[in-house]
Scaffold this motif. Structure first.
Motif, mmCIF file in Angstrom:
data_model
loop_
_atom_site.group_PDB
_atom_site.id
_atom_site.type_symbol
_atom_site.label_atom_id
_atom_site.label_comp_id
_atom_site.label_asym_id
_atom_site.label_seq_id
_atom_site.Cartn_x
_atom_site.Cartn_y
_atom_site.Cartn_z
ATOM 1 N N LEU A 1 -6.708 9.602 14.749
ATOM 2 C CA LEU A 1 -5.437 9.118 14.211
ATOM 3 C C LEU A 1 -5.477 9.274 12.696
ATOM 4 C CD1 LEU A 1 -2.713 7.583 14.587
ATOM 5 C CD2 LEU A 1 -4.035 5.451 14.414
ATOM 6 N N VAL A 2 -4.481 9.962 12.135
ATOM 7 C CA VAL A 2 -4.442 10.263 10.705
ATOM 8 C C VAL A 2 -3.111 9.781 10.123
ATOM 9 C CG1 VAL A 2 -4.448 12.089 8.969
ATOM 10 C CG2 VAL A 2 -5.972 12.247 10.936
ATOM 11 N N PHE A 3 -3.193 9.120 8.966
ATOM 12 C CA PHE A 3 -2.009 8.646 8.259
ATOM 13 C C PHE A 3 -1.848 9.427 6.950
ATOM 14 C CE2 PHE A 3 -3.231 5.150 10.942
ATOM 15 C CZ PHE A 3 -2.030 4.578 11.347
ATOM 16 N N ASP A 4 -0.614 9.839 6.662
ATOM 17 C CA ASP A 4 -0.297 10.541 5.421
ATOM 18 C C ASP A 4 0.856 9.817 4.713
ATOM 19 O OD1 ASP A 4 -2.178 12.467 6.000
ATOM 20 O OD2 ASP A 4 -0.734 13.907 6.788
ATOM 21 N N PHE A 5 0.826 9.868 3.373
ATOM 22 C CA PHE A 5 1.905 9.278 2.571
ATOM 23 C C PHE A 5 2.247 10.233 1.424
ATOM 24 C CE2 PHE A 5 -0.396 5.711 4.417
ATOM 25 C CZ PHE A 5 0.624 4.983 5.000
ATOM 26 N N ARG A 6 3.523 10.170 1.009
ATOM 27 C CA ARG A 6 3.964 11.028 -0.092
ATOM 28 C C ARG A 6 5.107 10.335 -0.837
ATOM 29 N NH1 ARG A 6 4.433 16.944 -1.152
ATOM 30 N NH2 ARG A 6 6.380 17.325 -2.260
ATOM 31 N N LEU A 7 5.032 10.340 -2.156
ATOM 32 C CA LEU A 7 6.064 9.782 -3.025
ATOM 33 C C LEU A 7 6.563 10.888 -3.936
ATOM 34 C CD1 LEU A 7 7.519 7.166 -4.038
ATOM 35 C CD2 LEU A 7 5.679 6.977 -5.732
ATOM 36 N N SER A 8 7.878 11.037 -4.043
ATOM 37 C CA SER A 8 8.432 12.100 -4.876
ATOM 38 C C SER A 8 9.609 11.576 -5.697
ATOM 39 C CB SER A 8 8.878 13.293 -4.025
ATOM 40 O OG SER A 8 9.869 12.912 -3.100
ATOM 41 N N LYS A 9 9.886 12.265 -6.813
ATOM 42 C CA LYS A 9 10.980 11.877 -7.703
ATOM 43 C C LYS A 9 11.614 13.115 -8.294
ATOM 44 C CE LYS A 9 12.052 9.444 -12.025
ATOM 45 N NZ LYS A 9 13.337 8.927 -11.507
ATOM 46 N N ARG B 1 -10.403 11.318 2.987
ATOM 47 C CA ARG B 1 -9.198 11.021 2.226
ATOM 48 C C ARG B 1 -9.042 11.995 1.061
ATOM 49 N NH1 ARG B 1 -10.639 6.477 0.588
ATOM 50 N NH2 ARG B 1 -9.766 5.195 2.275
ATOM 51 N N ALA B 2 -7.827 12.485 0.877
ATOM 52 C CA ALA B 2 -7.560 13.425 -0.222
ATOM 53 C C ALA B 2 -6.258 13.037 -0.909
ATOM 54 C CB ALA B 2 -7.473 14.858 0.293
ATOM 55 N N MET B 3 -6.287 12.962 -2.229
ATOM 56 C CA MET B 3 -5.095 12.670 -3.020
ATOM 57 C C MET B 3 -4.680 13.909 -3.800
ATOM 58 S SD MET B 3 -5.857 8.782 -4.380
ATOM 59 C CE MET B 3 -7.546 9.130 -4.879
ATOM 60 N N TYR B 4 -3.390 14.109 -3.901
ATOM 61 C CA TYR B 4 -2.881 15.304 -4.591
ATOM 62 C C TYR B 4 -1.584 14.949 -5.303
ATOM 63 C CZ TYR B 4 0.247 15.486 -0.572
ATOM 64 O OH TYR B 4 1.193 15.166 0.398
ATOM 65 N N GLY B 5 -1.194 15.799 -6.228
ATOM 66 C CA GLY B 5 0.053 15.608 -6.955
ATOM 67 C C GLY B 5 0.445 16.891 -7.647
ATOM 68 N N GLY B 6 1.678 16.941 -8.118
ATOM 69 C CA GLY B 6 2.115 18.152 -8.783
ATOM 70 C C GLY B 6 3.567 18.073 -9.222
ATOM 71 N N VAL B 7 4.020 19.184 -9.748
ATOM 72 C CA VAL B 7 5.378 19.315 -10.261
ATOM 73 C C VAL B 7 5.963 20.615 -9.722
ATOM 74 C CG1 VAL B 7 6.851 19.489 -12.310
ATOM 75 C CG2 VAL B 7 4.774 18.075 -12.372
ATOM 76 N N THR B 8 7.185 20.545 -9.208
ATOM 77 C CA THR B 8 7.916 21.733 -8.798
ATOM 78 C C THR B 8 9.126 21.905 -9.716
ATOM 79 O OG1 THR B 8 7.257 21.442 -6.491
ATOM 80 C CG2 THR B 8 9.121 22.891 -6.923
ATOM 81 N N ILE C 1 -1.105 11.249 -0.393
ATOM 82 C CA ILE C 1 -2.438 10.940 0.122
ATOM 83 C C ILE C 1 -2.514 11.451 1.558
ATOM 84 C CG2 ILE C 1 -4.157 9.156 0.604
ATOM 85 C CD1 ILE C 1 -2.729 7.332 -1.337
ATOM 86 N N HIS C 2 -3.455 12.343 1.805
ATOM 87 C CA HIS C 2 -3.716 12.823 3.165
ATOM 88 C C HIS C 2 -4.900 12.062 3.737
ATOM 89 C CE1 HIS C 2 -4.289 15.346 6.614
ATOM 90 N NE2 HIS C 2 -5.511 15.670 6.214
ATOM 91 N N ASN C 3 -4.766 11.665 5.001
ATOM 92 C CA ASN C 3 -5.802 10.882 5.663
ATOM 93 C C ASN C 3 -6.077 9.608 4.862
ATOM 94 O OD1 ASN C 3 -7.795 10.060 7.407
ATOM 95 N ND2 ASN C 3 -9.299 11.602 6.774
ATOM 96 N N ALA C 4 -5.025 8.825 4.689
ATOM 97 C CA ALA C 4 -5.059 7.682 3.767
ATOM 98 C C ALA C 4 -6.142 6.662 4.108
ATOM 99 C CB ALA C 4 -3.693 7.000 3.750
ATOM 100 N N PHE C 5 -6.453 6.498 5.378
ATOM 101 C CA PHE C 5 -7.455 5.506 5.775
ATOM 102 C C PHE C 5 -8.823 6.139 6.060
ATOM 103 C CE2 PHE C 5 -3.320 3.632 6.902
ATOM 104 C CZ PHE C 5 -3.376 2.508 6.080
ATOM 105 N N ASP C 6 -9.005 7.364 5.578
ATOM 106 C CA ASP C 6 -10.303 8.035 5.599
ATOM 107 C C ASP C 6 -10.894 8.110 7.011
ATOM 108 O OD1 ASP C 6 -12.286 9.430 4.282
ATOM 109 O OD2 ASP C 6 -13.497 7.656 3.873
#
Length: 260
Positions: free
Chosen positions: A211-219, A250-257, A231-236
Protein backbone atom coordinates in the motif's frame (compact mmCIF):
# COMPACT_ATOMS: atom_id res chain seq x y z
CA UNK A 1 -39.13 8.89 -10.92
CA UNK A 2 -36.44 9.69 -13.45
CA UNK A 3 -37.79 10.17 -16.95
CA UNK A 4 -36.36 8.40 -19.98
CA UNK A 5 -35.09 10.46 -22.88
CA UNK A 6 -34.83 9.29 -26.45
CA UNK A 7 -31.92 6.95 -27.01
CA UNK A 8 -28.99 8.41 -28.91
CA UNK A 9 -26.16 6.69 -30.73
CA UNK A 10 -22.76 8.19 -31.46
CA UNK A 11 -20.10 6.42 -33.47
CA UNK A 12 -16.72 7.22 -34.95
CA UNK A 13 -13.90 5.64 -36.88
CA UNK A 14 -10.42 6.53 -38.01
CA UNK A 15 -7.31 5.03 -39.47
CA UNK A 16 -3.79 5.76 -40.55
CA UNK A 17 -0.55 4.40 -41.90
CA UNK A 18 2.72 4.83 -40.01
CA UNK A 19 6.27 4.02 -40.91
CA UNK A 20 9.76 4.12 -39.48
CA UNK A 21 12.74 4.54 -41.78
CA UNK A 22 16.23 3.67 -40.59
CA UNK A 23 19.41 2.71 -42.37
CA UNK A 24 19.45 -0.93 -41.28
CA UNK A 25 15.73 -1.72 -41.43
CA UNK A 26 12.49 0.07 -42.31
CA UNK A 27 8.97 -0.83 -41.30
CA UNK A 28 5.41 0.38 -41.88
CA UNK A 29 1.92 -0.69 -40.92
CA UNK A 30 -1.68 0.52 -40.61
CA UNK A 31 -3.83 1.46 -37.62
CA UNK A 32 -7.55 1.92 -37.14
CA UNK A 33 -10.09 2.72 -34.45
CA UNK A 34 -13.86 2.25 -34.37
CA UNK A 35 -16.04 3.28 -31.46
CA UNK A 36 -19.69 3.39 -30.49
CA UNK A 37 -21.56 5.09 -27.66
CA UNK A 38 -25.24 4.44 -27.07
CA UNK A 39 -27.29 6.50 -24.60
CA UNK A 40 -29.67 3.80 -23.42
CA UNK A 41 -31.51 5.98 -20.89
CA UNK A 42 -31.02 9.39 -19.35
CA UNK A 43 -27.69 9.05 -17.53
CA UNK A 44 -26.94 5.53 -18.81
CA UNK A 45 -24.31 5.13 -21.52
CA UNK A 46 -23.05 1.98 -23.23
CA UNK A 47 -19.63 2.09 -24.88
CA UNK A 48 -17.62 -0.18 -27.14
CA UNK A 49 -14.45 0.25 -29.16
CA UNK A 50 -11.97 -1.78 -31.15
CA UNK A 51 -8.56 -0.64 -32.33
CA UNK A 52 -5.45 -1.89 -34.08
CA UNK A 53 -2.35 -0.02 -32.93
CA UNK A 54 1.34 -0.22 -33.67
CA UNK A 55 4.36 0.85 -31.64
CA UNK A 56 7.78 1.21 -33.18
CA UNK A 57 10.97 0.63 -31.17
CA UNK A 58 12.45 3.82 -29.73
CA UNK A 59 15.95 5.12 -30.41
CA UNK A 60 17.01 3.73 -27.04
CA UNK A 61 15.50 0.33 -27.87
CA UNK A 62 17.50 0.25 -31.07
CA UNK A 63 20.82 1.95 -30.36
CA UNK A 64 21.49 1.93 -26.60
CA UNK A 65 24.98 0.37 -26.11
CA UNK A 66 23.71 -2.08 -23.49
CA UNK A 67 20.07 -2.78 -24.27
CA UNK A 68 19.77 -1.86 -27.97
CA UNK A 69 18.63 -4.39 -30.57
CA UNK A 70 18.69 -3.46 -34.27
CA UNK A 71 16.53 -6.46 -35.23
CA UNK A 72 13.41 -5.27 -33.43
CA UNK A 73 10.09 -5.28 -35.29
CA UNK A 74 7.11 -3.03 -34.68
CA UNK A 75 4.68 -4.10 -31.96
CA UNK A 76 1.07 -4.72 -33.07
CA UNK A 77 -1.89 -4.56 -30.66
CA UNK A 78 -5.55 -5.45 -31.10
CA UNK A 79 -7.54 -3.81 -28.31
CA UNK A 80 -11.25 -4.28 -27.58
CA UNK A 81 -13.20 -2.52 -24.79
CA UNK A 82 -16.85 -2.79 -23.76
CA UNK A 83 -18.47 -1.00 -20.83
CA UNK A 84 -21.11 1.31 -19.44
CA UNK A 85 -21.41 4.49 -17.36
CA UNK A 86 -24.25 5.36 -15.02
CA UNK A 87 -25.01 8.75 -13.47
CA UNK A 88 -26.20 8.61 -9.87
CA UNK A 89 -27.50 11.22 -7.41
CA UNK A 90 -25.11 13.63 -5.70
CA UNK A 91 -23.04 14.21 -8.87
CA UNK A 92 -21.72 10.66 -8.84
CA UNK A 93 -20.80 8.53 -11.85
CA UNK A 94 -19.99 4.81 -11.81
CA UNK A 95 -18.51 2.80 -14.67
CA UNK A 96 -17.67 -0.79 -15.55
CA UNK A 97 -15.28 -1.57 -18.41
CA UNK A 98 -14.02 -4.90 -19.71
CA UNK A 99 -11.04 -5.12 -22.03
CA UNK A 100 -9.08 -7.63 -24.09
CA UNK A 101 -5.69 -7.07 -25.73
CA UNK A 102 -3.85 -9.40 -28.08
CA UNK A 103 -0.31 -8.21 -28.81
CA UNK A 104 2.23 -9.53 -31.30
CA UNK A 105 5.97 -8.78 -31.20
CA UNK A 106 5.70 -7.08 -27.80
CA UNK A 107 8.76 -4.88 -27.21
CA UNK A 108 10.22 -5.41 -23.75
CA UNK A 109 13.36 -6.10 -21.74
CA UNK A 110 12.28 -8.19 -18.75
CA UNK A 111 14.45 -8.41 -15.66
CA UNK A 112 17.53 -10.50 -16.31
CA UNK A 113 17.63 -9.92 -20.06
CA UNK A 114 20.44 -7.90 -21.62
CA UNK A 115 18.73 -6.71 -24.80
CA UNK A 116 15.26 -5.49 -25.61
CA UNK A 117 13.39 -8.22 -27.46
CA UNK A 118 10.25 -8.90 -29.45
CA UNK A 119 8.00 -11.41 -27.70
CA UNK A 120 5.83 -13.41 -30.07
CA UNK A 121 2.44 -13.07 -28.36
CA UNK A 122 1.16 -11.44 -25.15
CA UNK A 123 -2.43 -11.59 -23.94
CA UNK A 124 -4.14 -9.24 -21.48
CA UNK A 125 -7.73 -9.15 -20.32
CA UNK A 126 -9.56 -7.80 -17.33
CA UNK A 127 -12.09 -5.40 -15.93
CA UNK A 128 -12.12 -2.02 -14.20
CA UNK A 129 -14.81 -0.66 -11.88
CA UNK A 130 -14.68 3.04 -11.01
CA UNK A 131 -16.74 5.66 -9.17
CA UNK A 132 -16.30 9.42 -9.29
CA UNK A 133 -17.96 12.16 -7.24
CA UNK A 134 -18.06 15.93 -7.92
CA UNK A 135 -20.77 16.99 -5.47
CA UNK A 136 -18.62 19.88 -4.24
CA UNK A 137 -17.19 22.08 -6.99
CA UNK A 138 -13.76 22.23 -5.38
CA UNK A 139 -13.50 18.53 -4.54
CA UNK A 140 -12.99 15.50 -6.77
CA UNK A 141 -13.18 12.01 -5.30
CA UNK A 142 -12.42 8.88 -7.29
CA UNK A 143 -12.13 5.18 -6.47
CA UNK A 144 -11.28 2.33 -8.81
CA UNK A 145 -10.60 -1.39 -8.77
CA UNK A 146 -8.99 -3.28 -11.64
CA UNK A 147 -8.39 -6.95 -12.32
CA UNK A 148 -5.75 -7.89 -14.90
CA UNK A 149 -4.84 -11.28 -16.34
CA UNK A 150 -1.59 -11.32 -18.30
CA UNK A 151 0.13 -14.19 -20.06
CA UNK A 152 3.04 -14.80 -22.40
CA UNK A 153 1.49 -17.04 -25.07
CA UNK A 154 4.59 -17.26 -27.23
CA UNK A 155 5.29 -20.75 -28.53
CA UNK A 156 8.58 -21.05 -26.59
CA UNK A 157 7.40 -19.43 -23.35
CA UNK A 158 7.25 -21.02 -19.90
CA UNK A 159 5.69 -17.97 -18.21
CA UNK A 160 2.04 -18.43 -17.30
CA UNK A 161 1.84 -14.87 -15.97
CA UNK A 162 3.80 -11.76 -16.92
CA UNK A 163 5.93 -10.15 -14.29
CA UNK A 164 5.21 -6.76 -12.75
CA UNK A 165 1.57 -6.80 -13.92
CA UNK A 166 -0.48 -7.11 -10.72
CA UNK A 167 -3.79 -8.94 -10.86
CA UNK A 168 -5.49 -6.67 -8.34
CA UNK A 169 -5.17 -2.91 -7.92
CA UNK A 170 -7.28 -0.49 -5.87
CA UNK A 171 -6.74 3.26 -6.16
CA UNK A 172 -8.36 5.99 -4.06
CA UNK A 173 -7.82 9.60 -5.17
CA UNK A 174 -8.85 13.02 -3.92
CA UNK A 175 -8.13 16.47 -5.39
CA UNK A 176 -9.15 19.74 -3.71
CA UNK A 177 -8.96 23.26 -5.08
CA UNK A 178 -7.68 25.59 -2.36
CA UNK A 179 -7.79 29.40 -2.31
CA UNK A 180 -4.94 31.44 -3.83
CA UNK A 181 -4.75 29.22 -6.95
CA UNK A 182 -3.50 26.28 -4.92
CA UNK A 183 -4.55 22.66 -5.17
CA UNK A 184 -3.77 19.52 -3.21
CA UNK A 185 -3.89 15.91 -4.43
CA UNK A 186 -3.62 12.67 -2.52
CA UNK A 187 -3.82 9.01 -3.50
CA UNK A 188 -3.60 5.57 -1.95
CA UNK A 189 -2.77 2.54 -4.11
CA UNK A 190 -3.06 -1.08 -2.98
CA UNK A 191 -1.49 -3.76 -5.18
CA UNK A 192 -1.75 -7.55 -4.83
CA UNK A 193 -0.93 -10.73 -6.75
CA UNK A 194 2.03 -9.45 -8.74
CA UNK A 195 4.79 -11.86 -9.78
CA UNK A 196 8.39 -11.66 -10.86
CA UNK A 197 10.96 -14.14 -12.18
CA UNK A 198 14.64 -14.70 -11.54
CA UNK A 199 17.27 -14.08 -14.23
CA UNK A 200 16.82 -17.36 -16.12
CA UNK A 201 13.02 -17.49 -15.63
CA UNK A 202 13.21 -20.74 -13.66
CA UNK A 203 11.79 -19.39 -10.39
CA UNK A 204 8.49 -17.54 -10.15
CA UNK A 205 8.03 -15.44 -7.02
CA UNK A 206 4.89 -13.78 -5.75
CA UNK A 207 5.51 -10.21 -4.64
CA UNK A 208 3.95 -9.33 -1.26
CA UNK A 209 0.99 -6.97 -1.49
CA UNK A 210 1.70 -3.34 -0.66
CA UNK A 211 0.00 0.00 0.00
CA UNK A 212 1.53 3.31 -1.14
CA UNK A 213 0.39 6.86 -0.39
CA UNK A 214 1.29 9.88 -2.55
CA UNK A 215 0.67 13.60 -1.99
CA UNK A 216 1.16 16.67 -4.17
CA UNK A 217 0.67 20.41 -3.59
CA UNK A 218 0.70 22.87 -6.47
CA UNK A 219 0.19 26.61 -7.01
CA UNK A 220 -0.38 28.68 -10.14
CA UNK A 221 1.41 32.02 -10.36
CA UNK A 222 0.10 34.59 -12.85
CA UNK A 223 -1.16 31.84 -15.20
CA UNK A 224 2.42 31.29 -16.38
CA UNK A 225 4.16 29.38 -13.59
CA UNK A 226 3.17 26.19 -11.81
CA UNK A 227 5.00 25.53 -8.55
CA UNK A 228 4.69 22.03 -7.13
CA UNK A 229 5.91 19.88 -4.27
CA UNK A 230 5.15 16.23 -3.73
CA UNK A 231 5.89 13.17 -1.64
CA UNK A 232 5.94 9.67 -3.14
CA UNK A 233 5.48 6.76 -0.76
CA UNK A 234 4.75 9.19 2.05
CA UNK A 235 4.70 6.56 4.81
CA UNK A 236 7.90 4.87 3.59
CA UNK A 237 6.33 1.50 2.76
CA UNK A 238 8.78 -1.35 2.25
CA UNK A 239 7.95 -3.13 -1.01
CA UNK A 240 9.45 -4.62 -4.17
CA UNK A 241 8.38 -4.61 -7.81
CA UNK A 242 11.30 -6.63 -9.26
CA UNK A 243 13.00 -9.84 -8.22
CA UNK A 244 15.26 -9.19 -5.23
CA UNK A 245 15.34 -5.39 -5.73
CA UNK A 246 13.57 -3.32 -3.03
CA UNK A 247 11.74 -0.25 -4.28
CA UNK A 248 12.95 3.18 -3.23
CA UNK A 249 11.47 4.47 0.02
CA UNK A 250 9.95 7.86 0.71
CA UNK A 251 10.89 10.44 -1.93
CA UNK A 252 10.23 14.18 -1.95
CA UNK A 253 10.35 16.29 -5.09
CA UNK A 254 9.49 19.76 -6.30
CA UNK A 255 9.83 22.02 -9.28
CA UNK A 256 8.56 24.80 -11.48
CA UNK A 257 6.73 24.55 -14.80
CA UNK A 258 6.77 27.61 -17.02
CA UNK A 259 4.05 27.94 -19.65
CA UNK A 260 4.67 30.26 -22.55
Amino acid sequence: MRGHSAAQTRSGAGGGYHWQDRADKSDGDYTYLVGLRYDLFDGTRLKASHARKIRFPTLRDLYDPERGNLDLDAEVTWNTEVGFEQDLPAATTVSLTGFYMDIEDFIERPDGEVQVQNYEKYEFYGVEVAAENRYFDELLLRASYSYLHSEDKSSDSNRDQLQNRPEHKVVLEAAYQLPWNMSVYGSAMWVANAYTYNDDVTIKKRIPEYLVFDFRLSKKVANALDLYFGIHNAFDADYVTSYGIPHAGRAMYGGVTWKF
